[in-house]
Design a protein around this motif. Sequence first.
Motif, mmCIF file in Angstrom:
data_model
loop_
_atom_site.group_PDB
_atom_site.id
_atom_site.type_symbol
_atom_site.label_atom_id
_atom_site.label_comp_id
_atom_site.label_asym_id
_atom_site.label_seq_id
_atom_site.Cartn_x
_atom_site.Cartn_y
_atom_site.Cartn_z
ATOM 1 N N GLU A 177 1.057 -0.917 0.205
ATOM 2 C CA GLU A 177 -0.132 0.036 0.043
ATOM 3 C C GLU A 177 0.806 0.915 0.034
ATOM 4 O O GLU A 177 2.444 1.467 0.061
ATOM 5 C CB GLU A 177 -0.787 -0.022 1.634
ATOM 6 C CG GLU A 177 -1.996 -1.792 1.552
ATOM 7 C CD GLU A 177 -3.133 -0.763 2.779
ATOM 8 O OE1 GLU A 177 -2.375 -0.863 3.366
ATOM 9 O OE2 GLU A 177 -3.982 -1.019 2.806
ATOM 10 N N GLU A 178 0.081 1.645 -0.644
ATOM 11 C CA GLU A 178 0.811 3.698 -0.191
ATOM 12 C C GLU A 178 0.602 4.678 1.383
ATOM 13 O O GLU A 178 -0.645 4.435 1.186
ATOM 14 C CB GLU A 178 -0.007 4.658 -1.364
ATOM 15 C CG GLU A 178 0.994 4.249 -2.564
ATOM 16 C CD GLU A 178 0.604 5.151 -3.817
ATOM 17 O OE1 GLU A 178 1.691 5.923 -4.131
ATOM 18 O OE2 GLU A 178 -0.613 5.723 -4.044
ATOM 19 N N ASP A 179 1.596 4.977 2.012
ATOM 20 C CA ASP A 179 1.504 5.782 3.103
ATOM 21 C C ASP A 179 1.744 7.540 2.102
ATOM 22 O O ASP A 179 2.360 7.777 1.822
ATOM 23 C CB ASP A 179 2.407 5.757 3.579
ATOM 24 C CG ASP A 179 2.304 5.518 5.452
ATOM 25 O OD1 ASP A 179 0.983 4.760 5.473
ATOM 26 O OD2 ASP A 179 2.596 4.717 6.461
ATOM 27 N N THR A 257 3.200 10.836 -1.134
ATOM 28 C CA THR A 257 3.703 9.602 -0.641
ATOM 29 C C THR A 257 5.114 9.785 0.583
ATOM 30 O O THR A 257 5.228 10.870 0.179
ATOM 31 C CB THR A 257 4.372 8.734 -1.525
ATOM 32 O OG1 THR A 257 5.305 8.994 -1.966
ATOM 33 C CG2 THR A 257 3.207 8.509 -2.088
ATOM 34 N N PRO A 278 -3.079 6.637 10.228
ATOM 35 C CA PRO A 278 -2.358 6.585 8.745
ATOM 36 C C PRO A 278 -3.356 7.056 7.215
ATOM 37 O O PRO A 278 -4.654 5.989 7.752
ATOM 38 C CB PRO A 278 -1.918 4.796 8.904
ATOM 39 C CG PRO A 278 -3.362 4.870 10.017
ATOM 40 C CD PRO A 278 -3.563 6.157 10.299
ATOM 41 N N ARG A 280 -3.596 5.836 3.439
ATOM 42 C CA ARG A 280 -3.500 4.765 3.014
ATOM 43 C C ARG A 280 -4.573 4.286 2.011
ATOM 44 O O ARG A 280 -5.348 5.277 2.010
ATOM 45 C CB ARG A 280 -3.159 3.377 3.072
ATOM 46 C CG ARG A 280 -2.562 3.154 3.955
ATOM 47 C CD ARG A 280 -1.570 1.815 4.957
ATOM 48 N NE ARG A 280 -0.550 2.519 5.682
ATOM 49 C CZ ARG A 280 -0.785 1.301 6.826
ATOM 50 N NH1 ARG A 280 -1.503 1.689 7.382
ATOM 51 N NH2 ARG A 280 0.648 1.899 7.657
ATOM 52 N N ASP A 318 5.341 -0.826 2.749
ATOM 53 C CA ASP A 318 4.106 -0.183 3.056
ATOM 54 C C ASP A 318 4.149 1.300 3.089
ATOM 55 O O ASP A 318 3.774 1.411 2.666
ATOM 56 C CB ASP A 318 3.072 -1.375 3.936
ATOM 57 C CG ASP A 318 2.437 -2.133 4.689
ATOM 58 O OD1 ASP A 318 2.692 -2.753 2.833
ATOM 59 O OD2 ASP A 318 1.700 -2.752 4.883
ATOM 60 N N GLY A 319 5.405 2.114 4.195
ATOM 61 C CA GLY A 319 5.522 3.151 4.433
ATOM 62 C C GLY A 319 6.296 3.859 3.961
ATOM 63 O O GLY A 319 6.922 4.854 3.617
ATOM 64 N N GLY A 322 5.164 3.504 -1.834
ATOM 65 C CA GLY A 322 4.298 4.267 -2.295
ATOM 66 C C GLY A 322 5.138 5.331 -3.688
ATOM 67 O O GLY A 322 6.315 5.571 -4.103
#
Length: 325
Positions: A177-179, A257, A278, A280, A318-319, A322
């Motif tokens: 996923e994109e943060d 991101t 968060p 996302r 994940d973090g 993105g």
Amino acid sequence: MARLNDDWFLRARLKMRHLQLFLAIDEHRNLHRAAESLSMNQPAASKLLNDLEVQLDVVLFDRHPRGMTPNWYGEVMVRHARSIVSQLNHTGEEINAMRQGNAGVVAVGAVMAPAVTILTSAVERVHRALPGLKVRIDVDVSKRLVPRLIEGEFDFVVSRIPEGFTAERFVFEEIGEEDICIVCREGHPAMTDTPTRLENLTAYPWSLQPPGALLRQRVDNLFLHHGAEPPKYIVDTPDFLVSLALVDKSDTLTVTTRQVAEMVCAPQRFSILPFGEPIRVQPYGLVSLRDKRLSPGAAALLDTLRGIISETDTGALDGAQGLFQ
């Protein structure tokens, strides 16, 4: 109207000149100028087009007093002509590269963050094994990358599969996923030690991707979810550097991101607003066509990407991986 046979292009004696003419007419919207661009005279171009339309039993271009435009049939021909010519150009580049002792050409599309993180790492690594491999990288949003993948411009892309595309035609290997985060200038009046409330940000100007872009949809939904009024003043731009310039010169806010923000936003000039939850967007991944065989160079780069992804901790992906979608 009779159905075209599978070998219709052989029966119609379809030539490369037809494909070039389709593209030239689509570009110039005028038969005379299209013919000139191909060093043909207009009667020869007109006969070439008319003969094919007779063979197909359809009109491809609507004639007007001042020019021509492709109709539905013509749009299909133009789209596939562009794909065929692109593939042939790509073939020539690969042959030339191999003649020169190189390992071929790979064309990759990517959304922003993977382009500047895992993709650049993969290119650096694959060049150790294949120093002659030529790699072209084009950065764009998913809804423009995937159609270009289908048309043959890319070997594979690092993106999402946009709405409206049949997932069965692709091989999708999820990355993460994109943060995303809200970026402001250093010393912005909204910057506090406590989590930011969206309703307190409505009055400030924002610079965001145009309506319909995935990141813009996420921001719009965020305001809706929190019951906050959307920003009153928004500059629409797909270019993050334009947004960052506006942020630098004013109280404008933007969204990107976290990985991109940490890479390009100098801490002495920019800050990330603290937010209580968060933010996302949906996962992105490696996207290739299911029925297309990759060249050795493209396969090597894709395998290298897979290796880098497998080496990276899932949480870090994940973090950090993105993309400015």
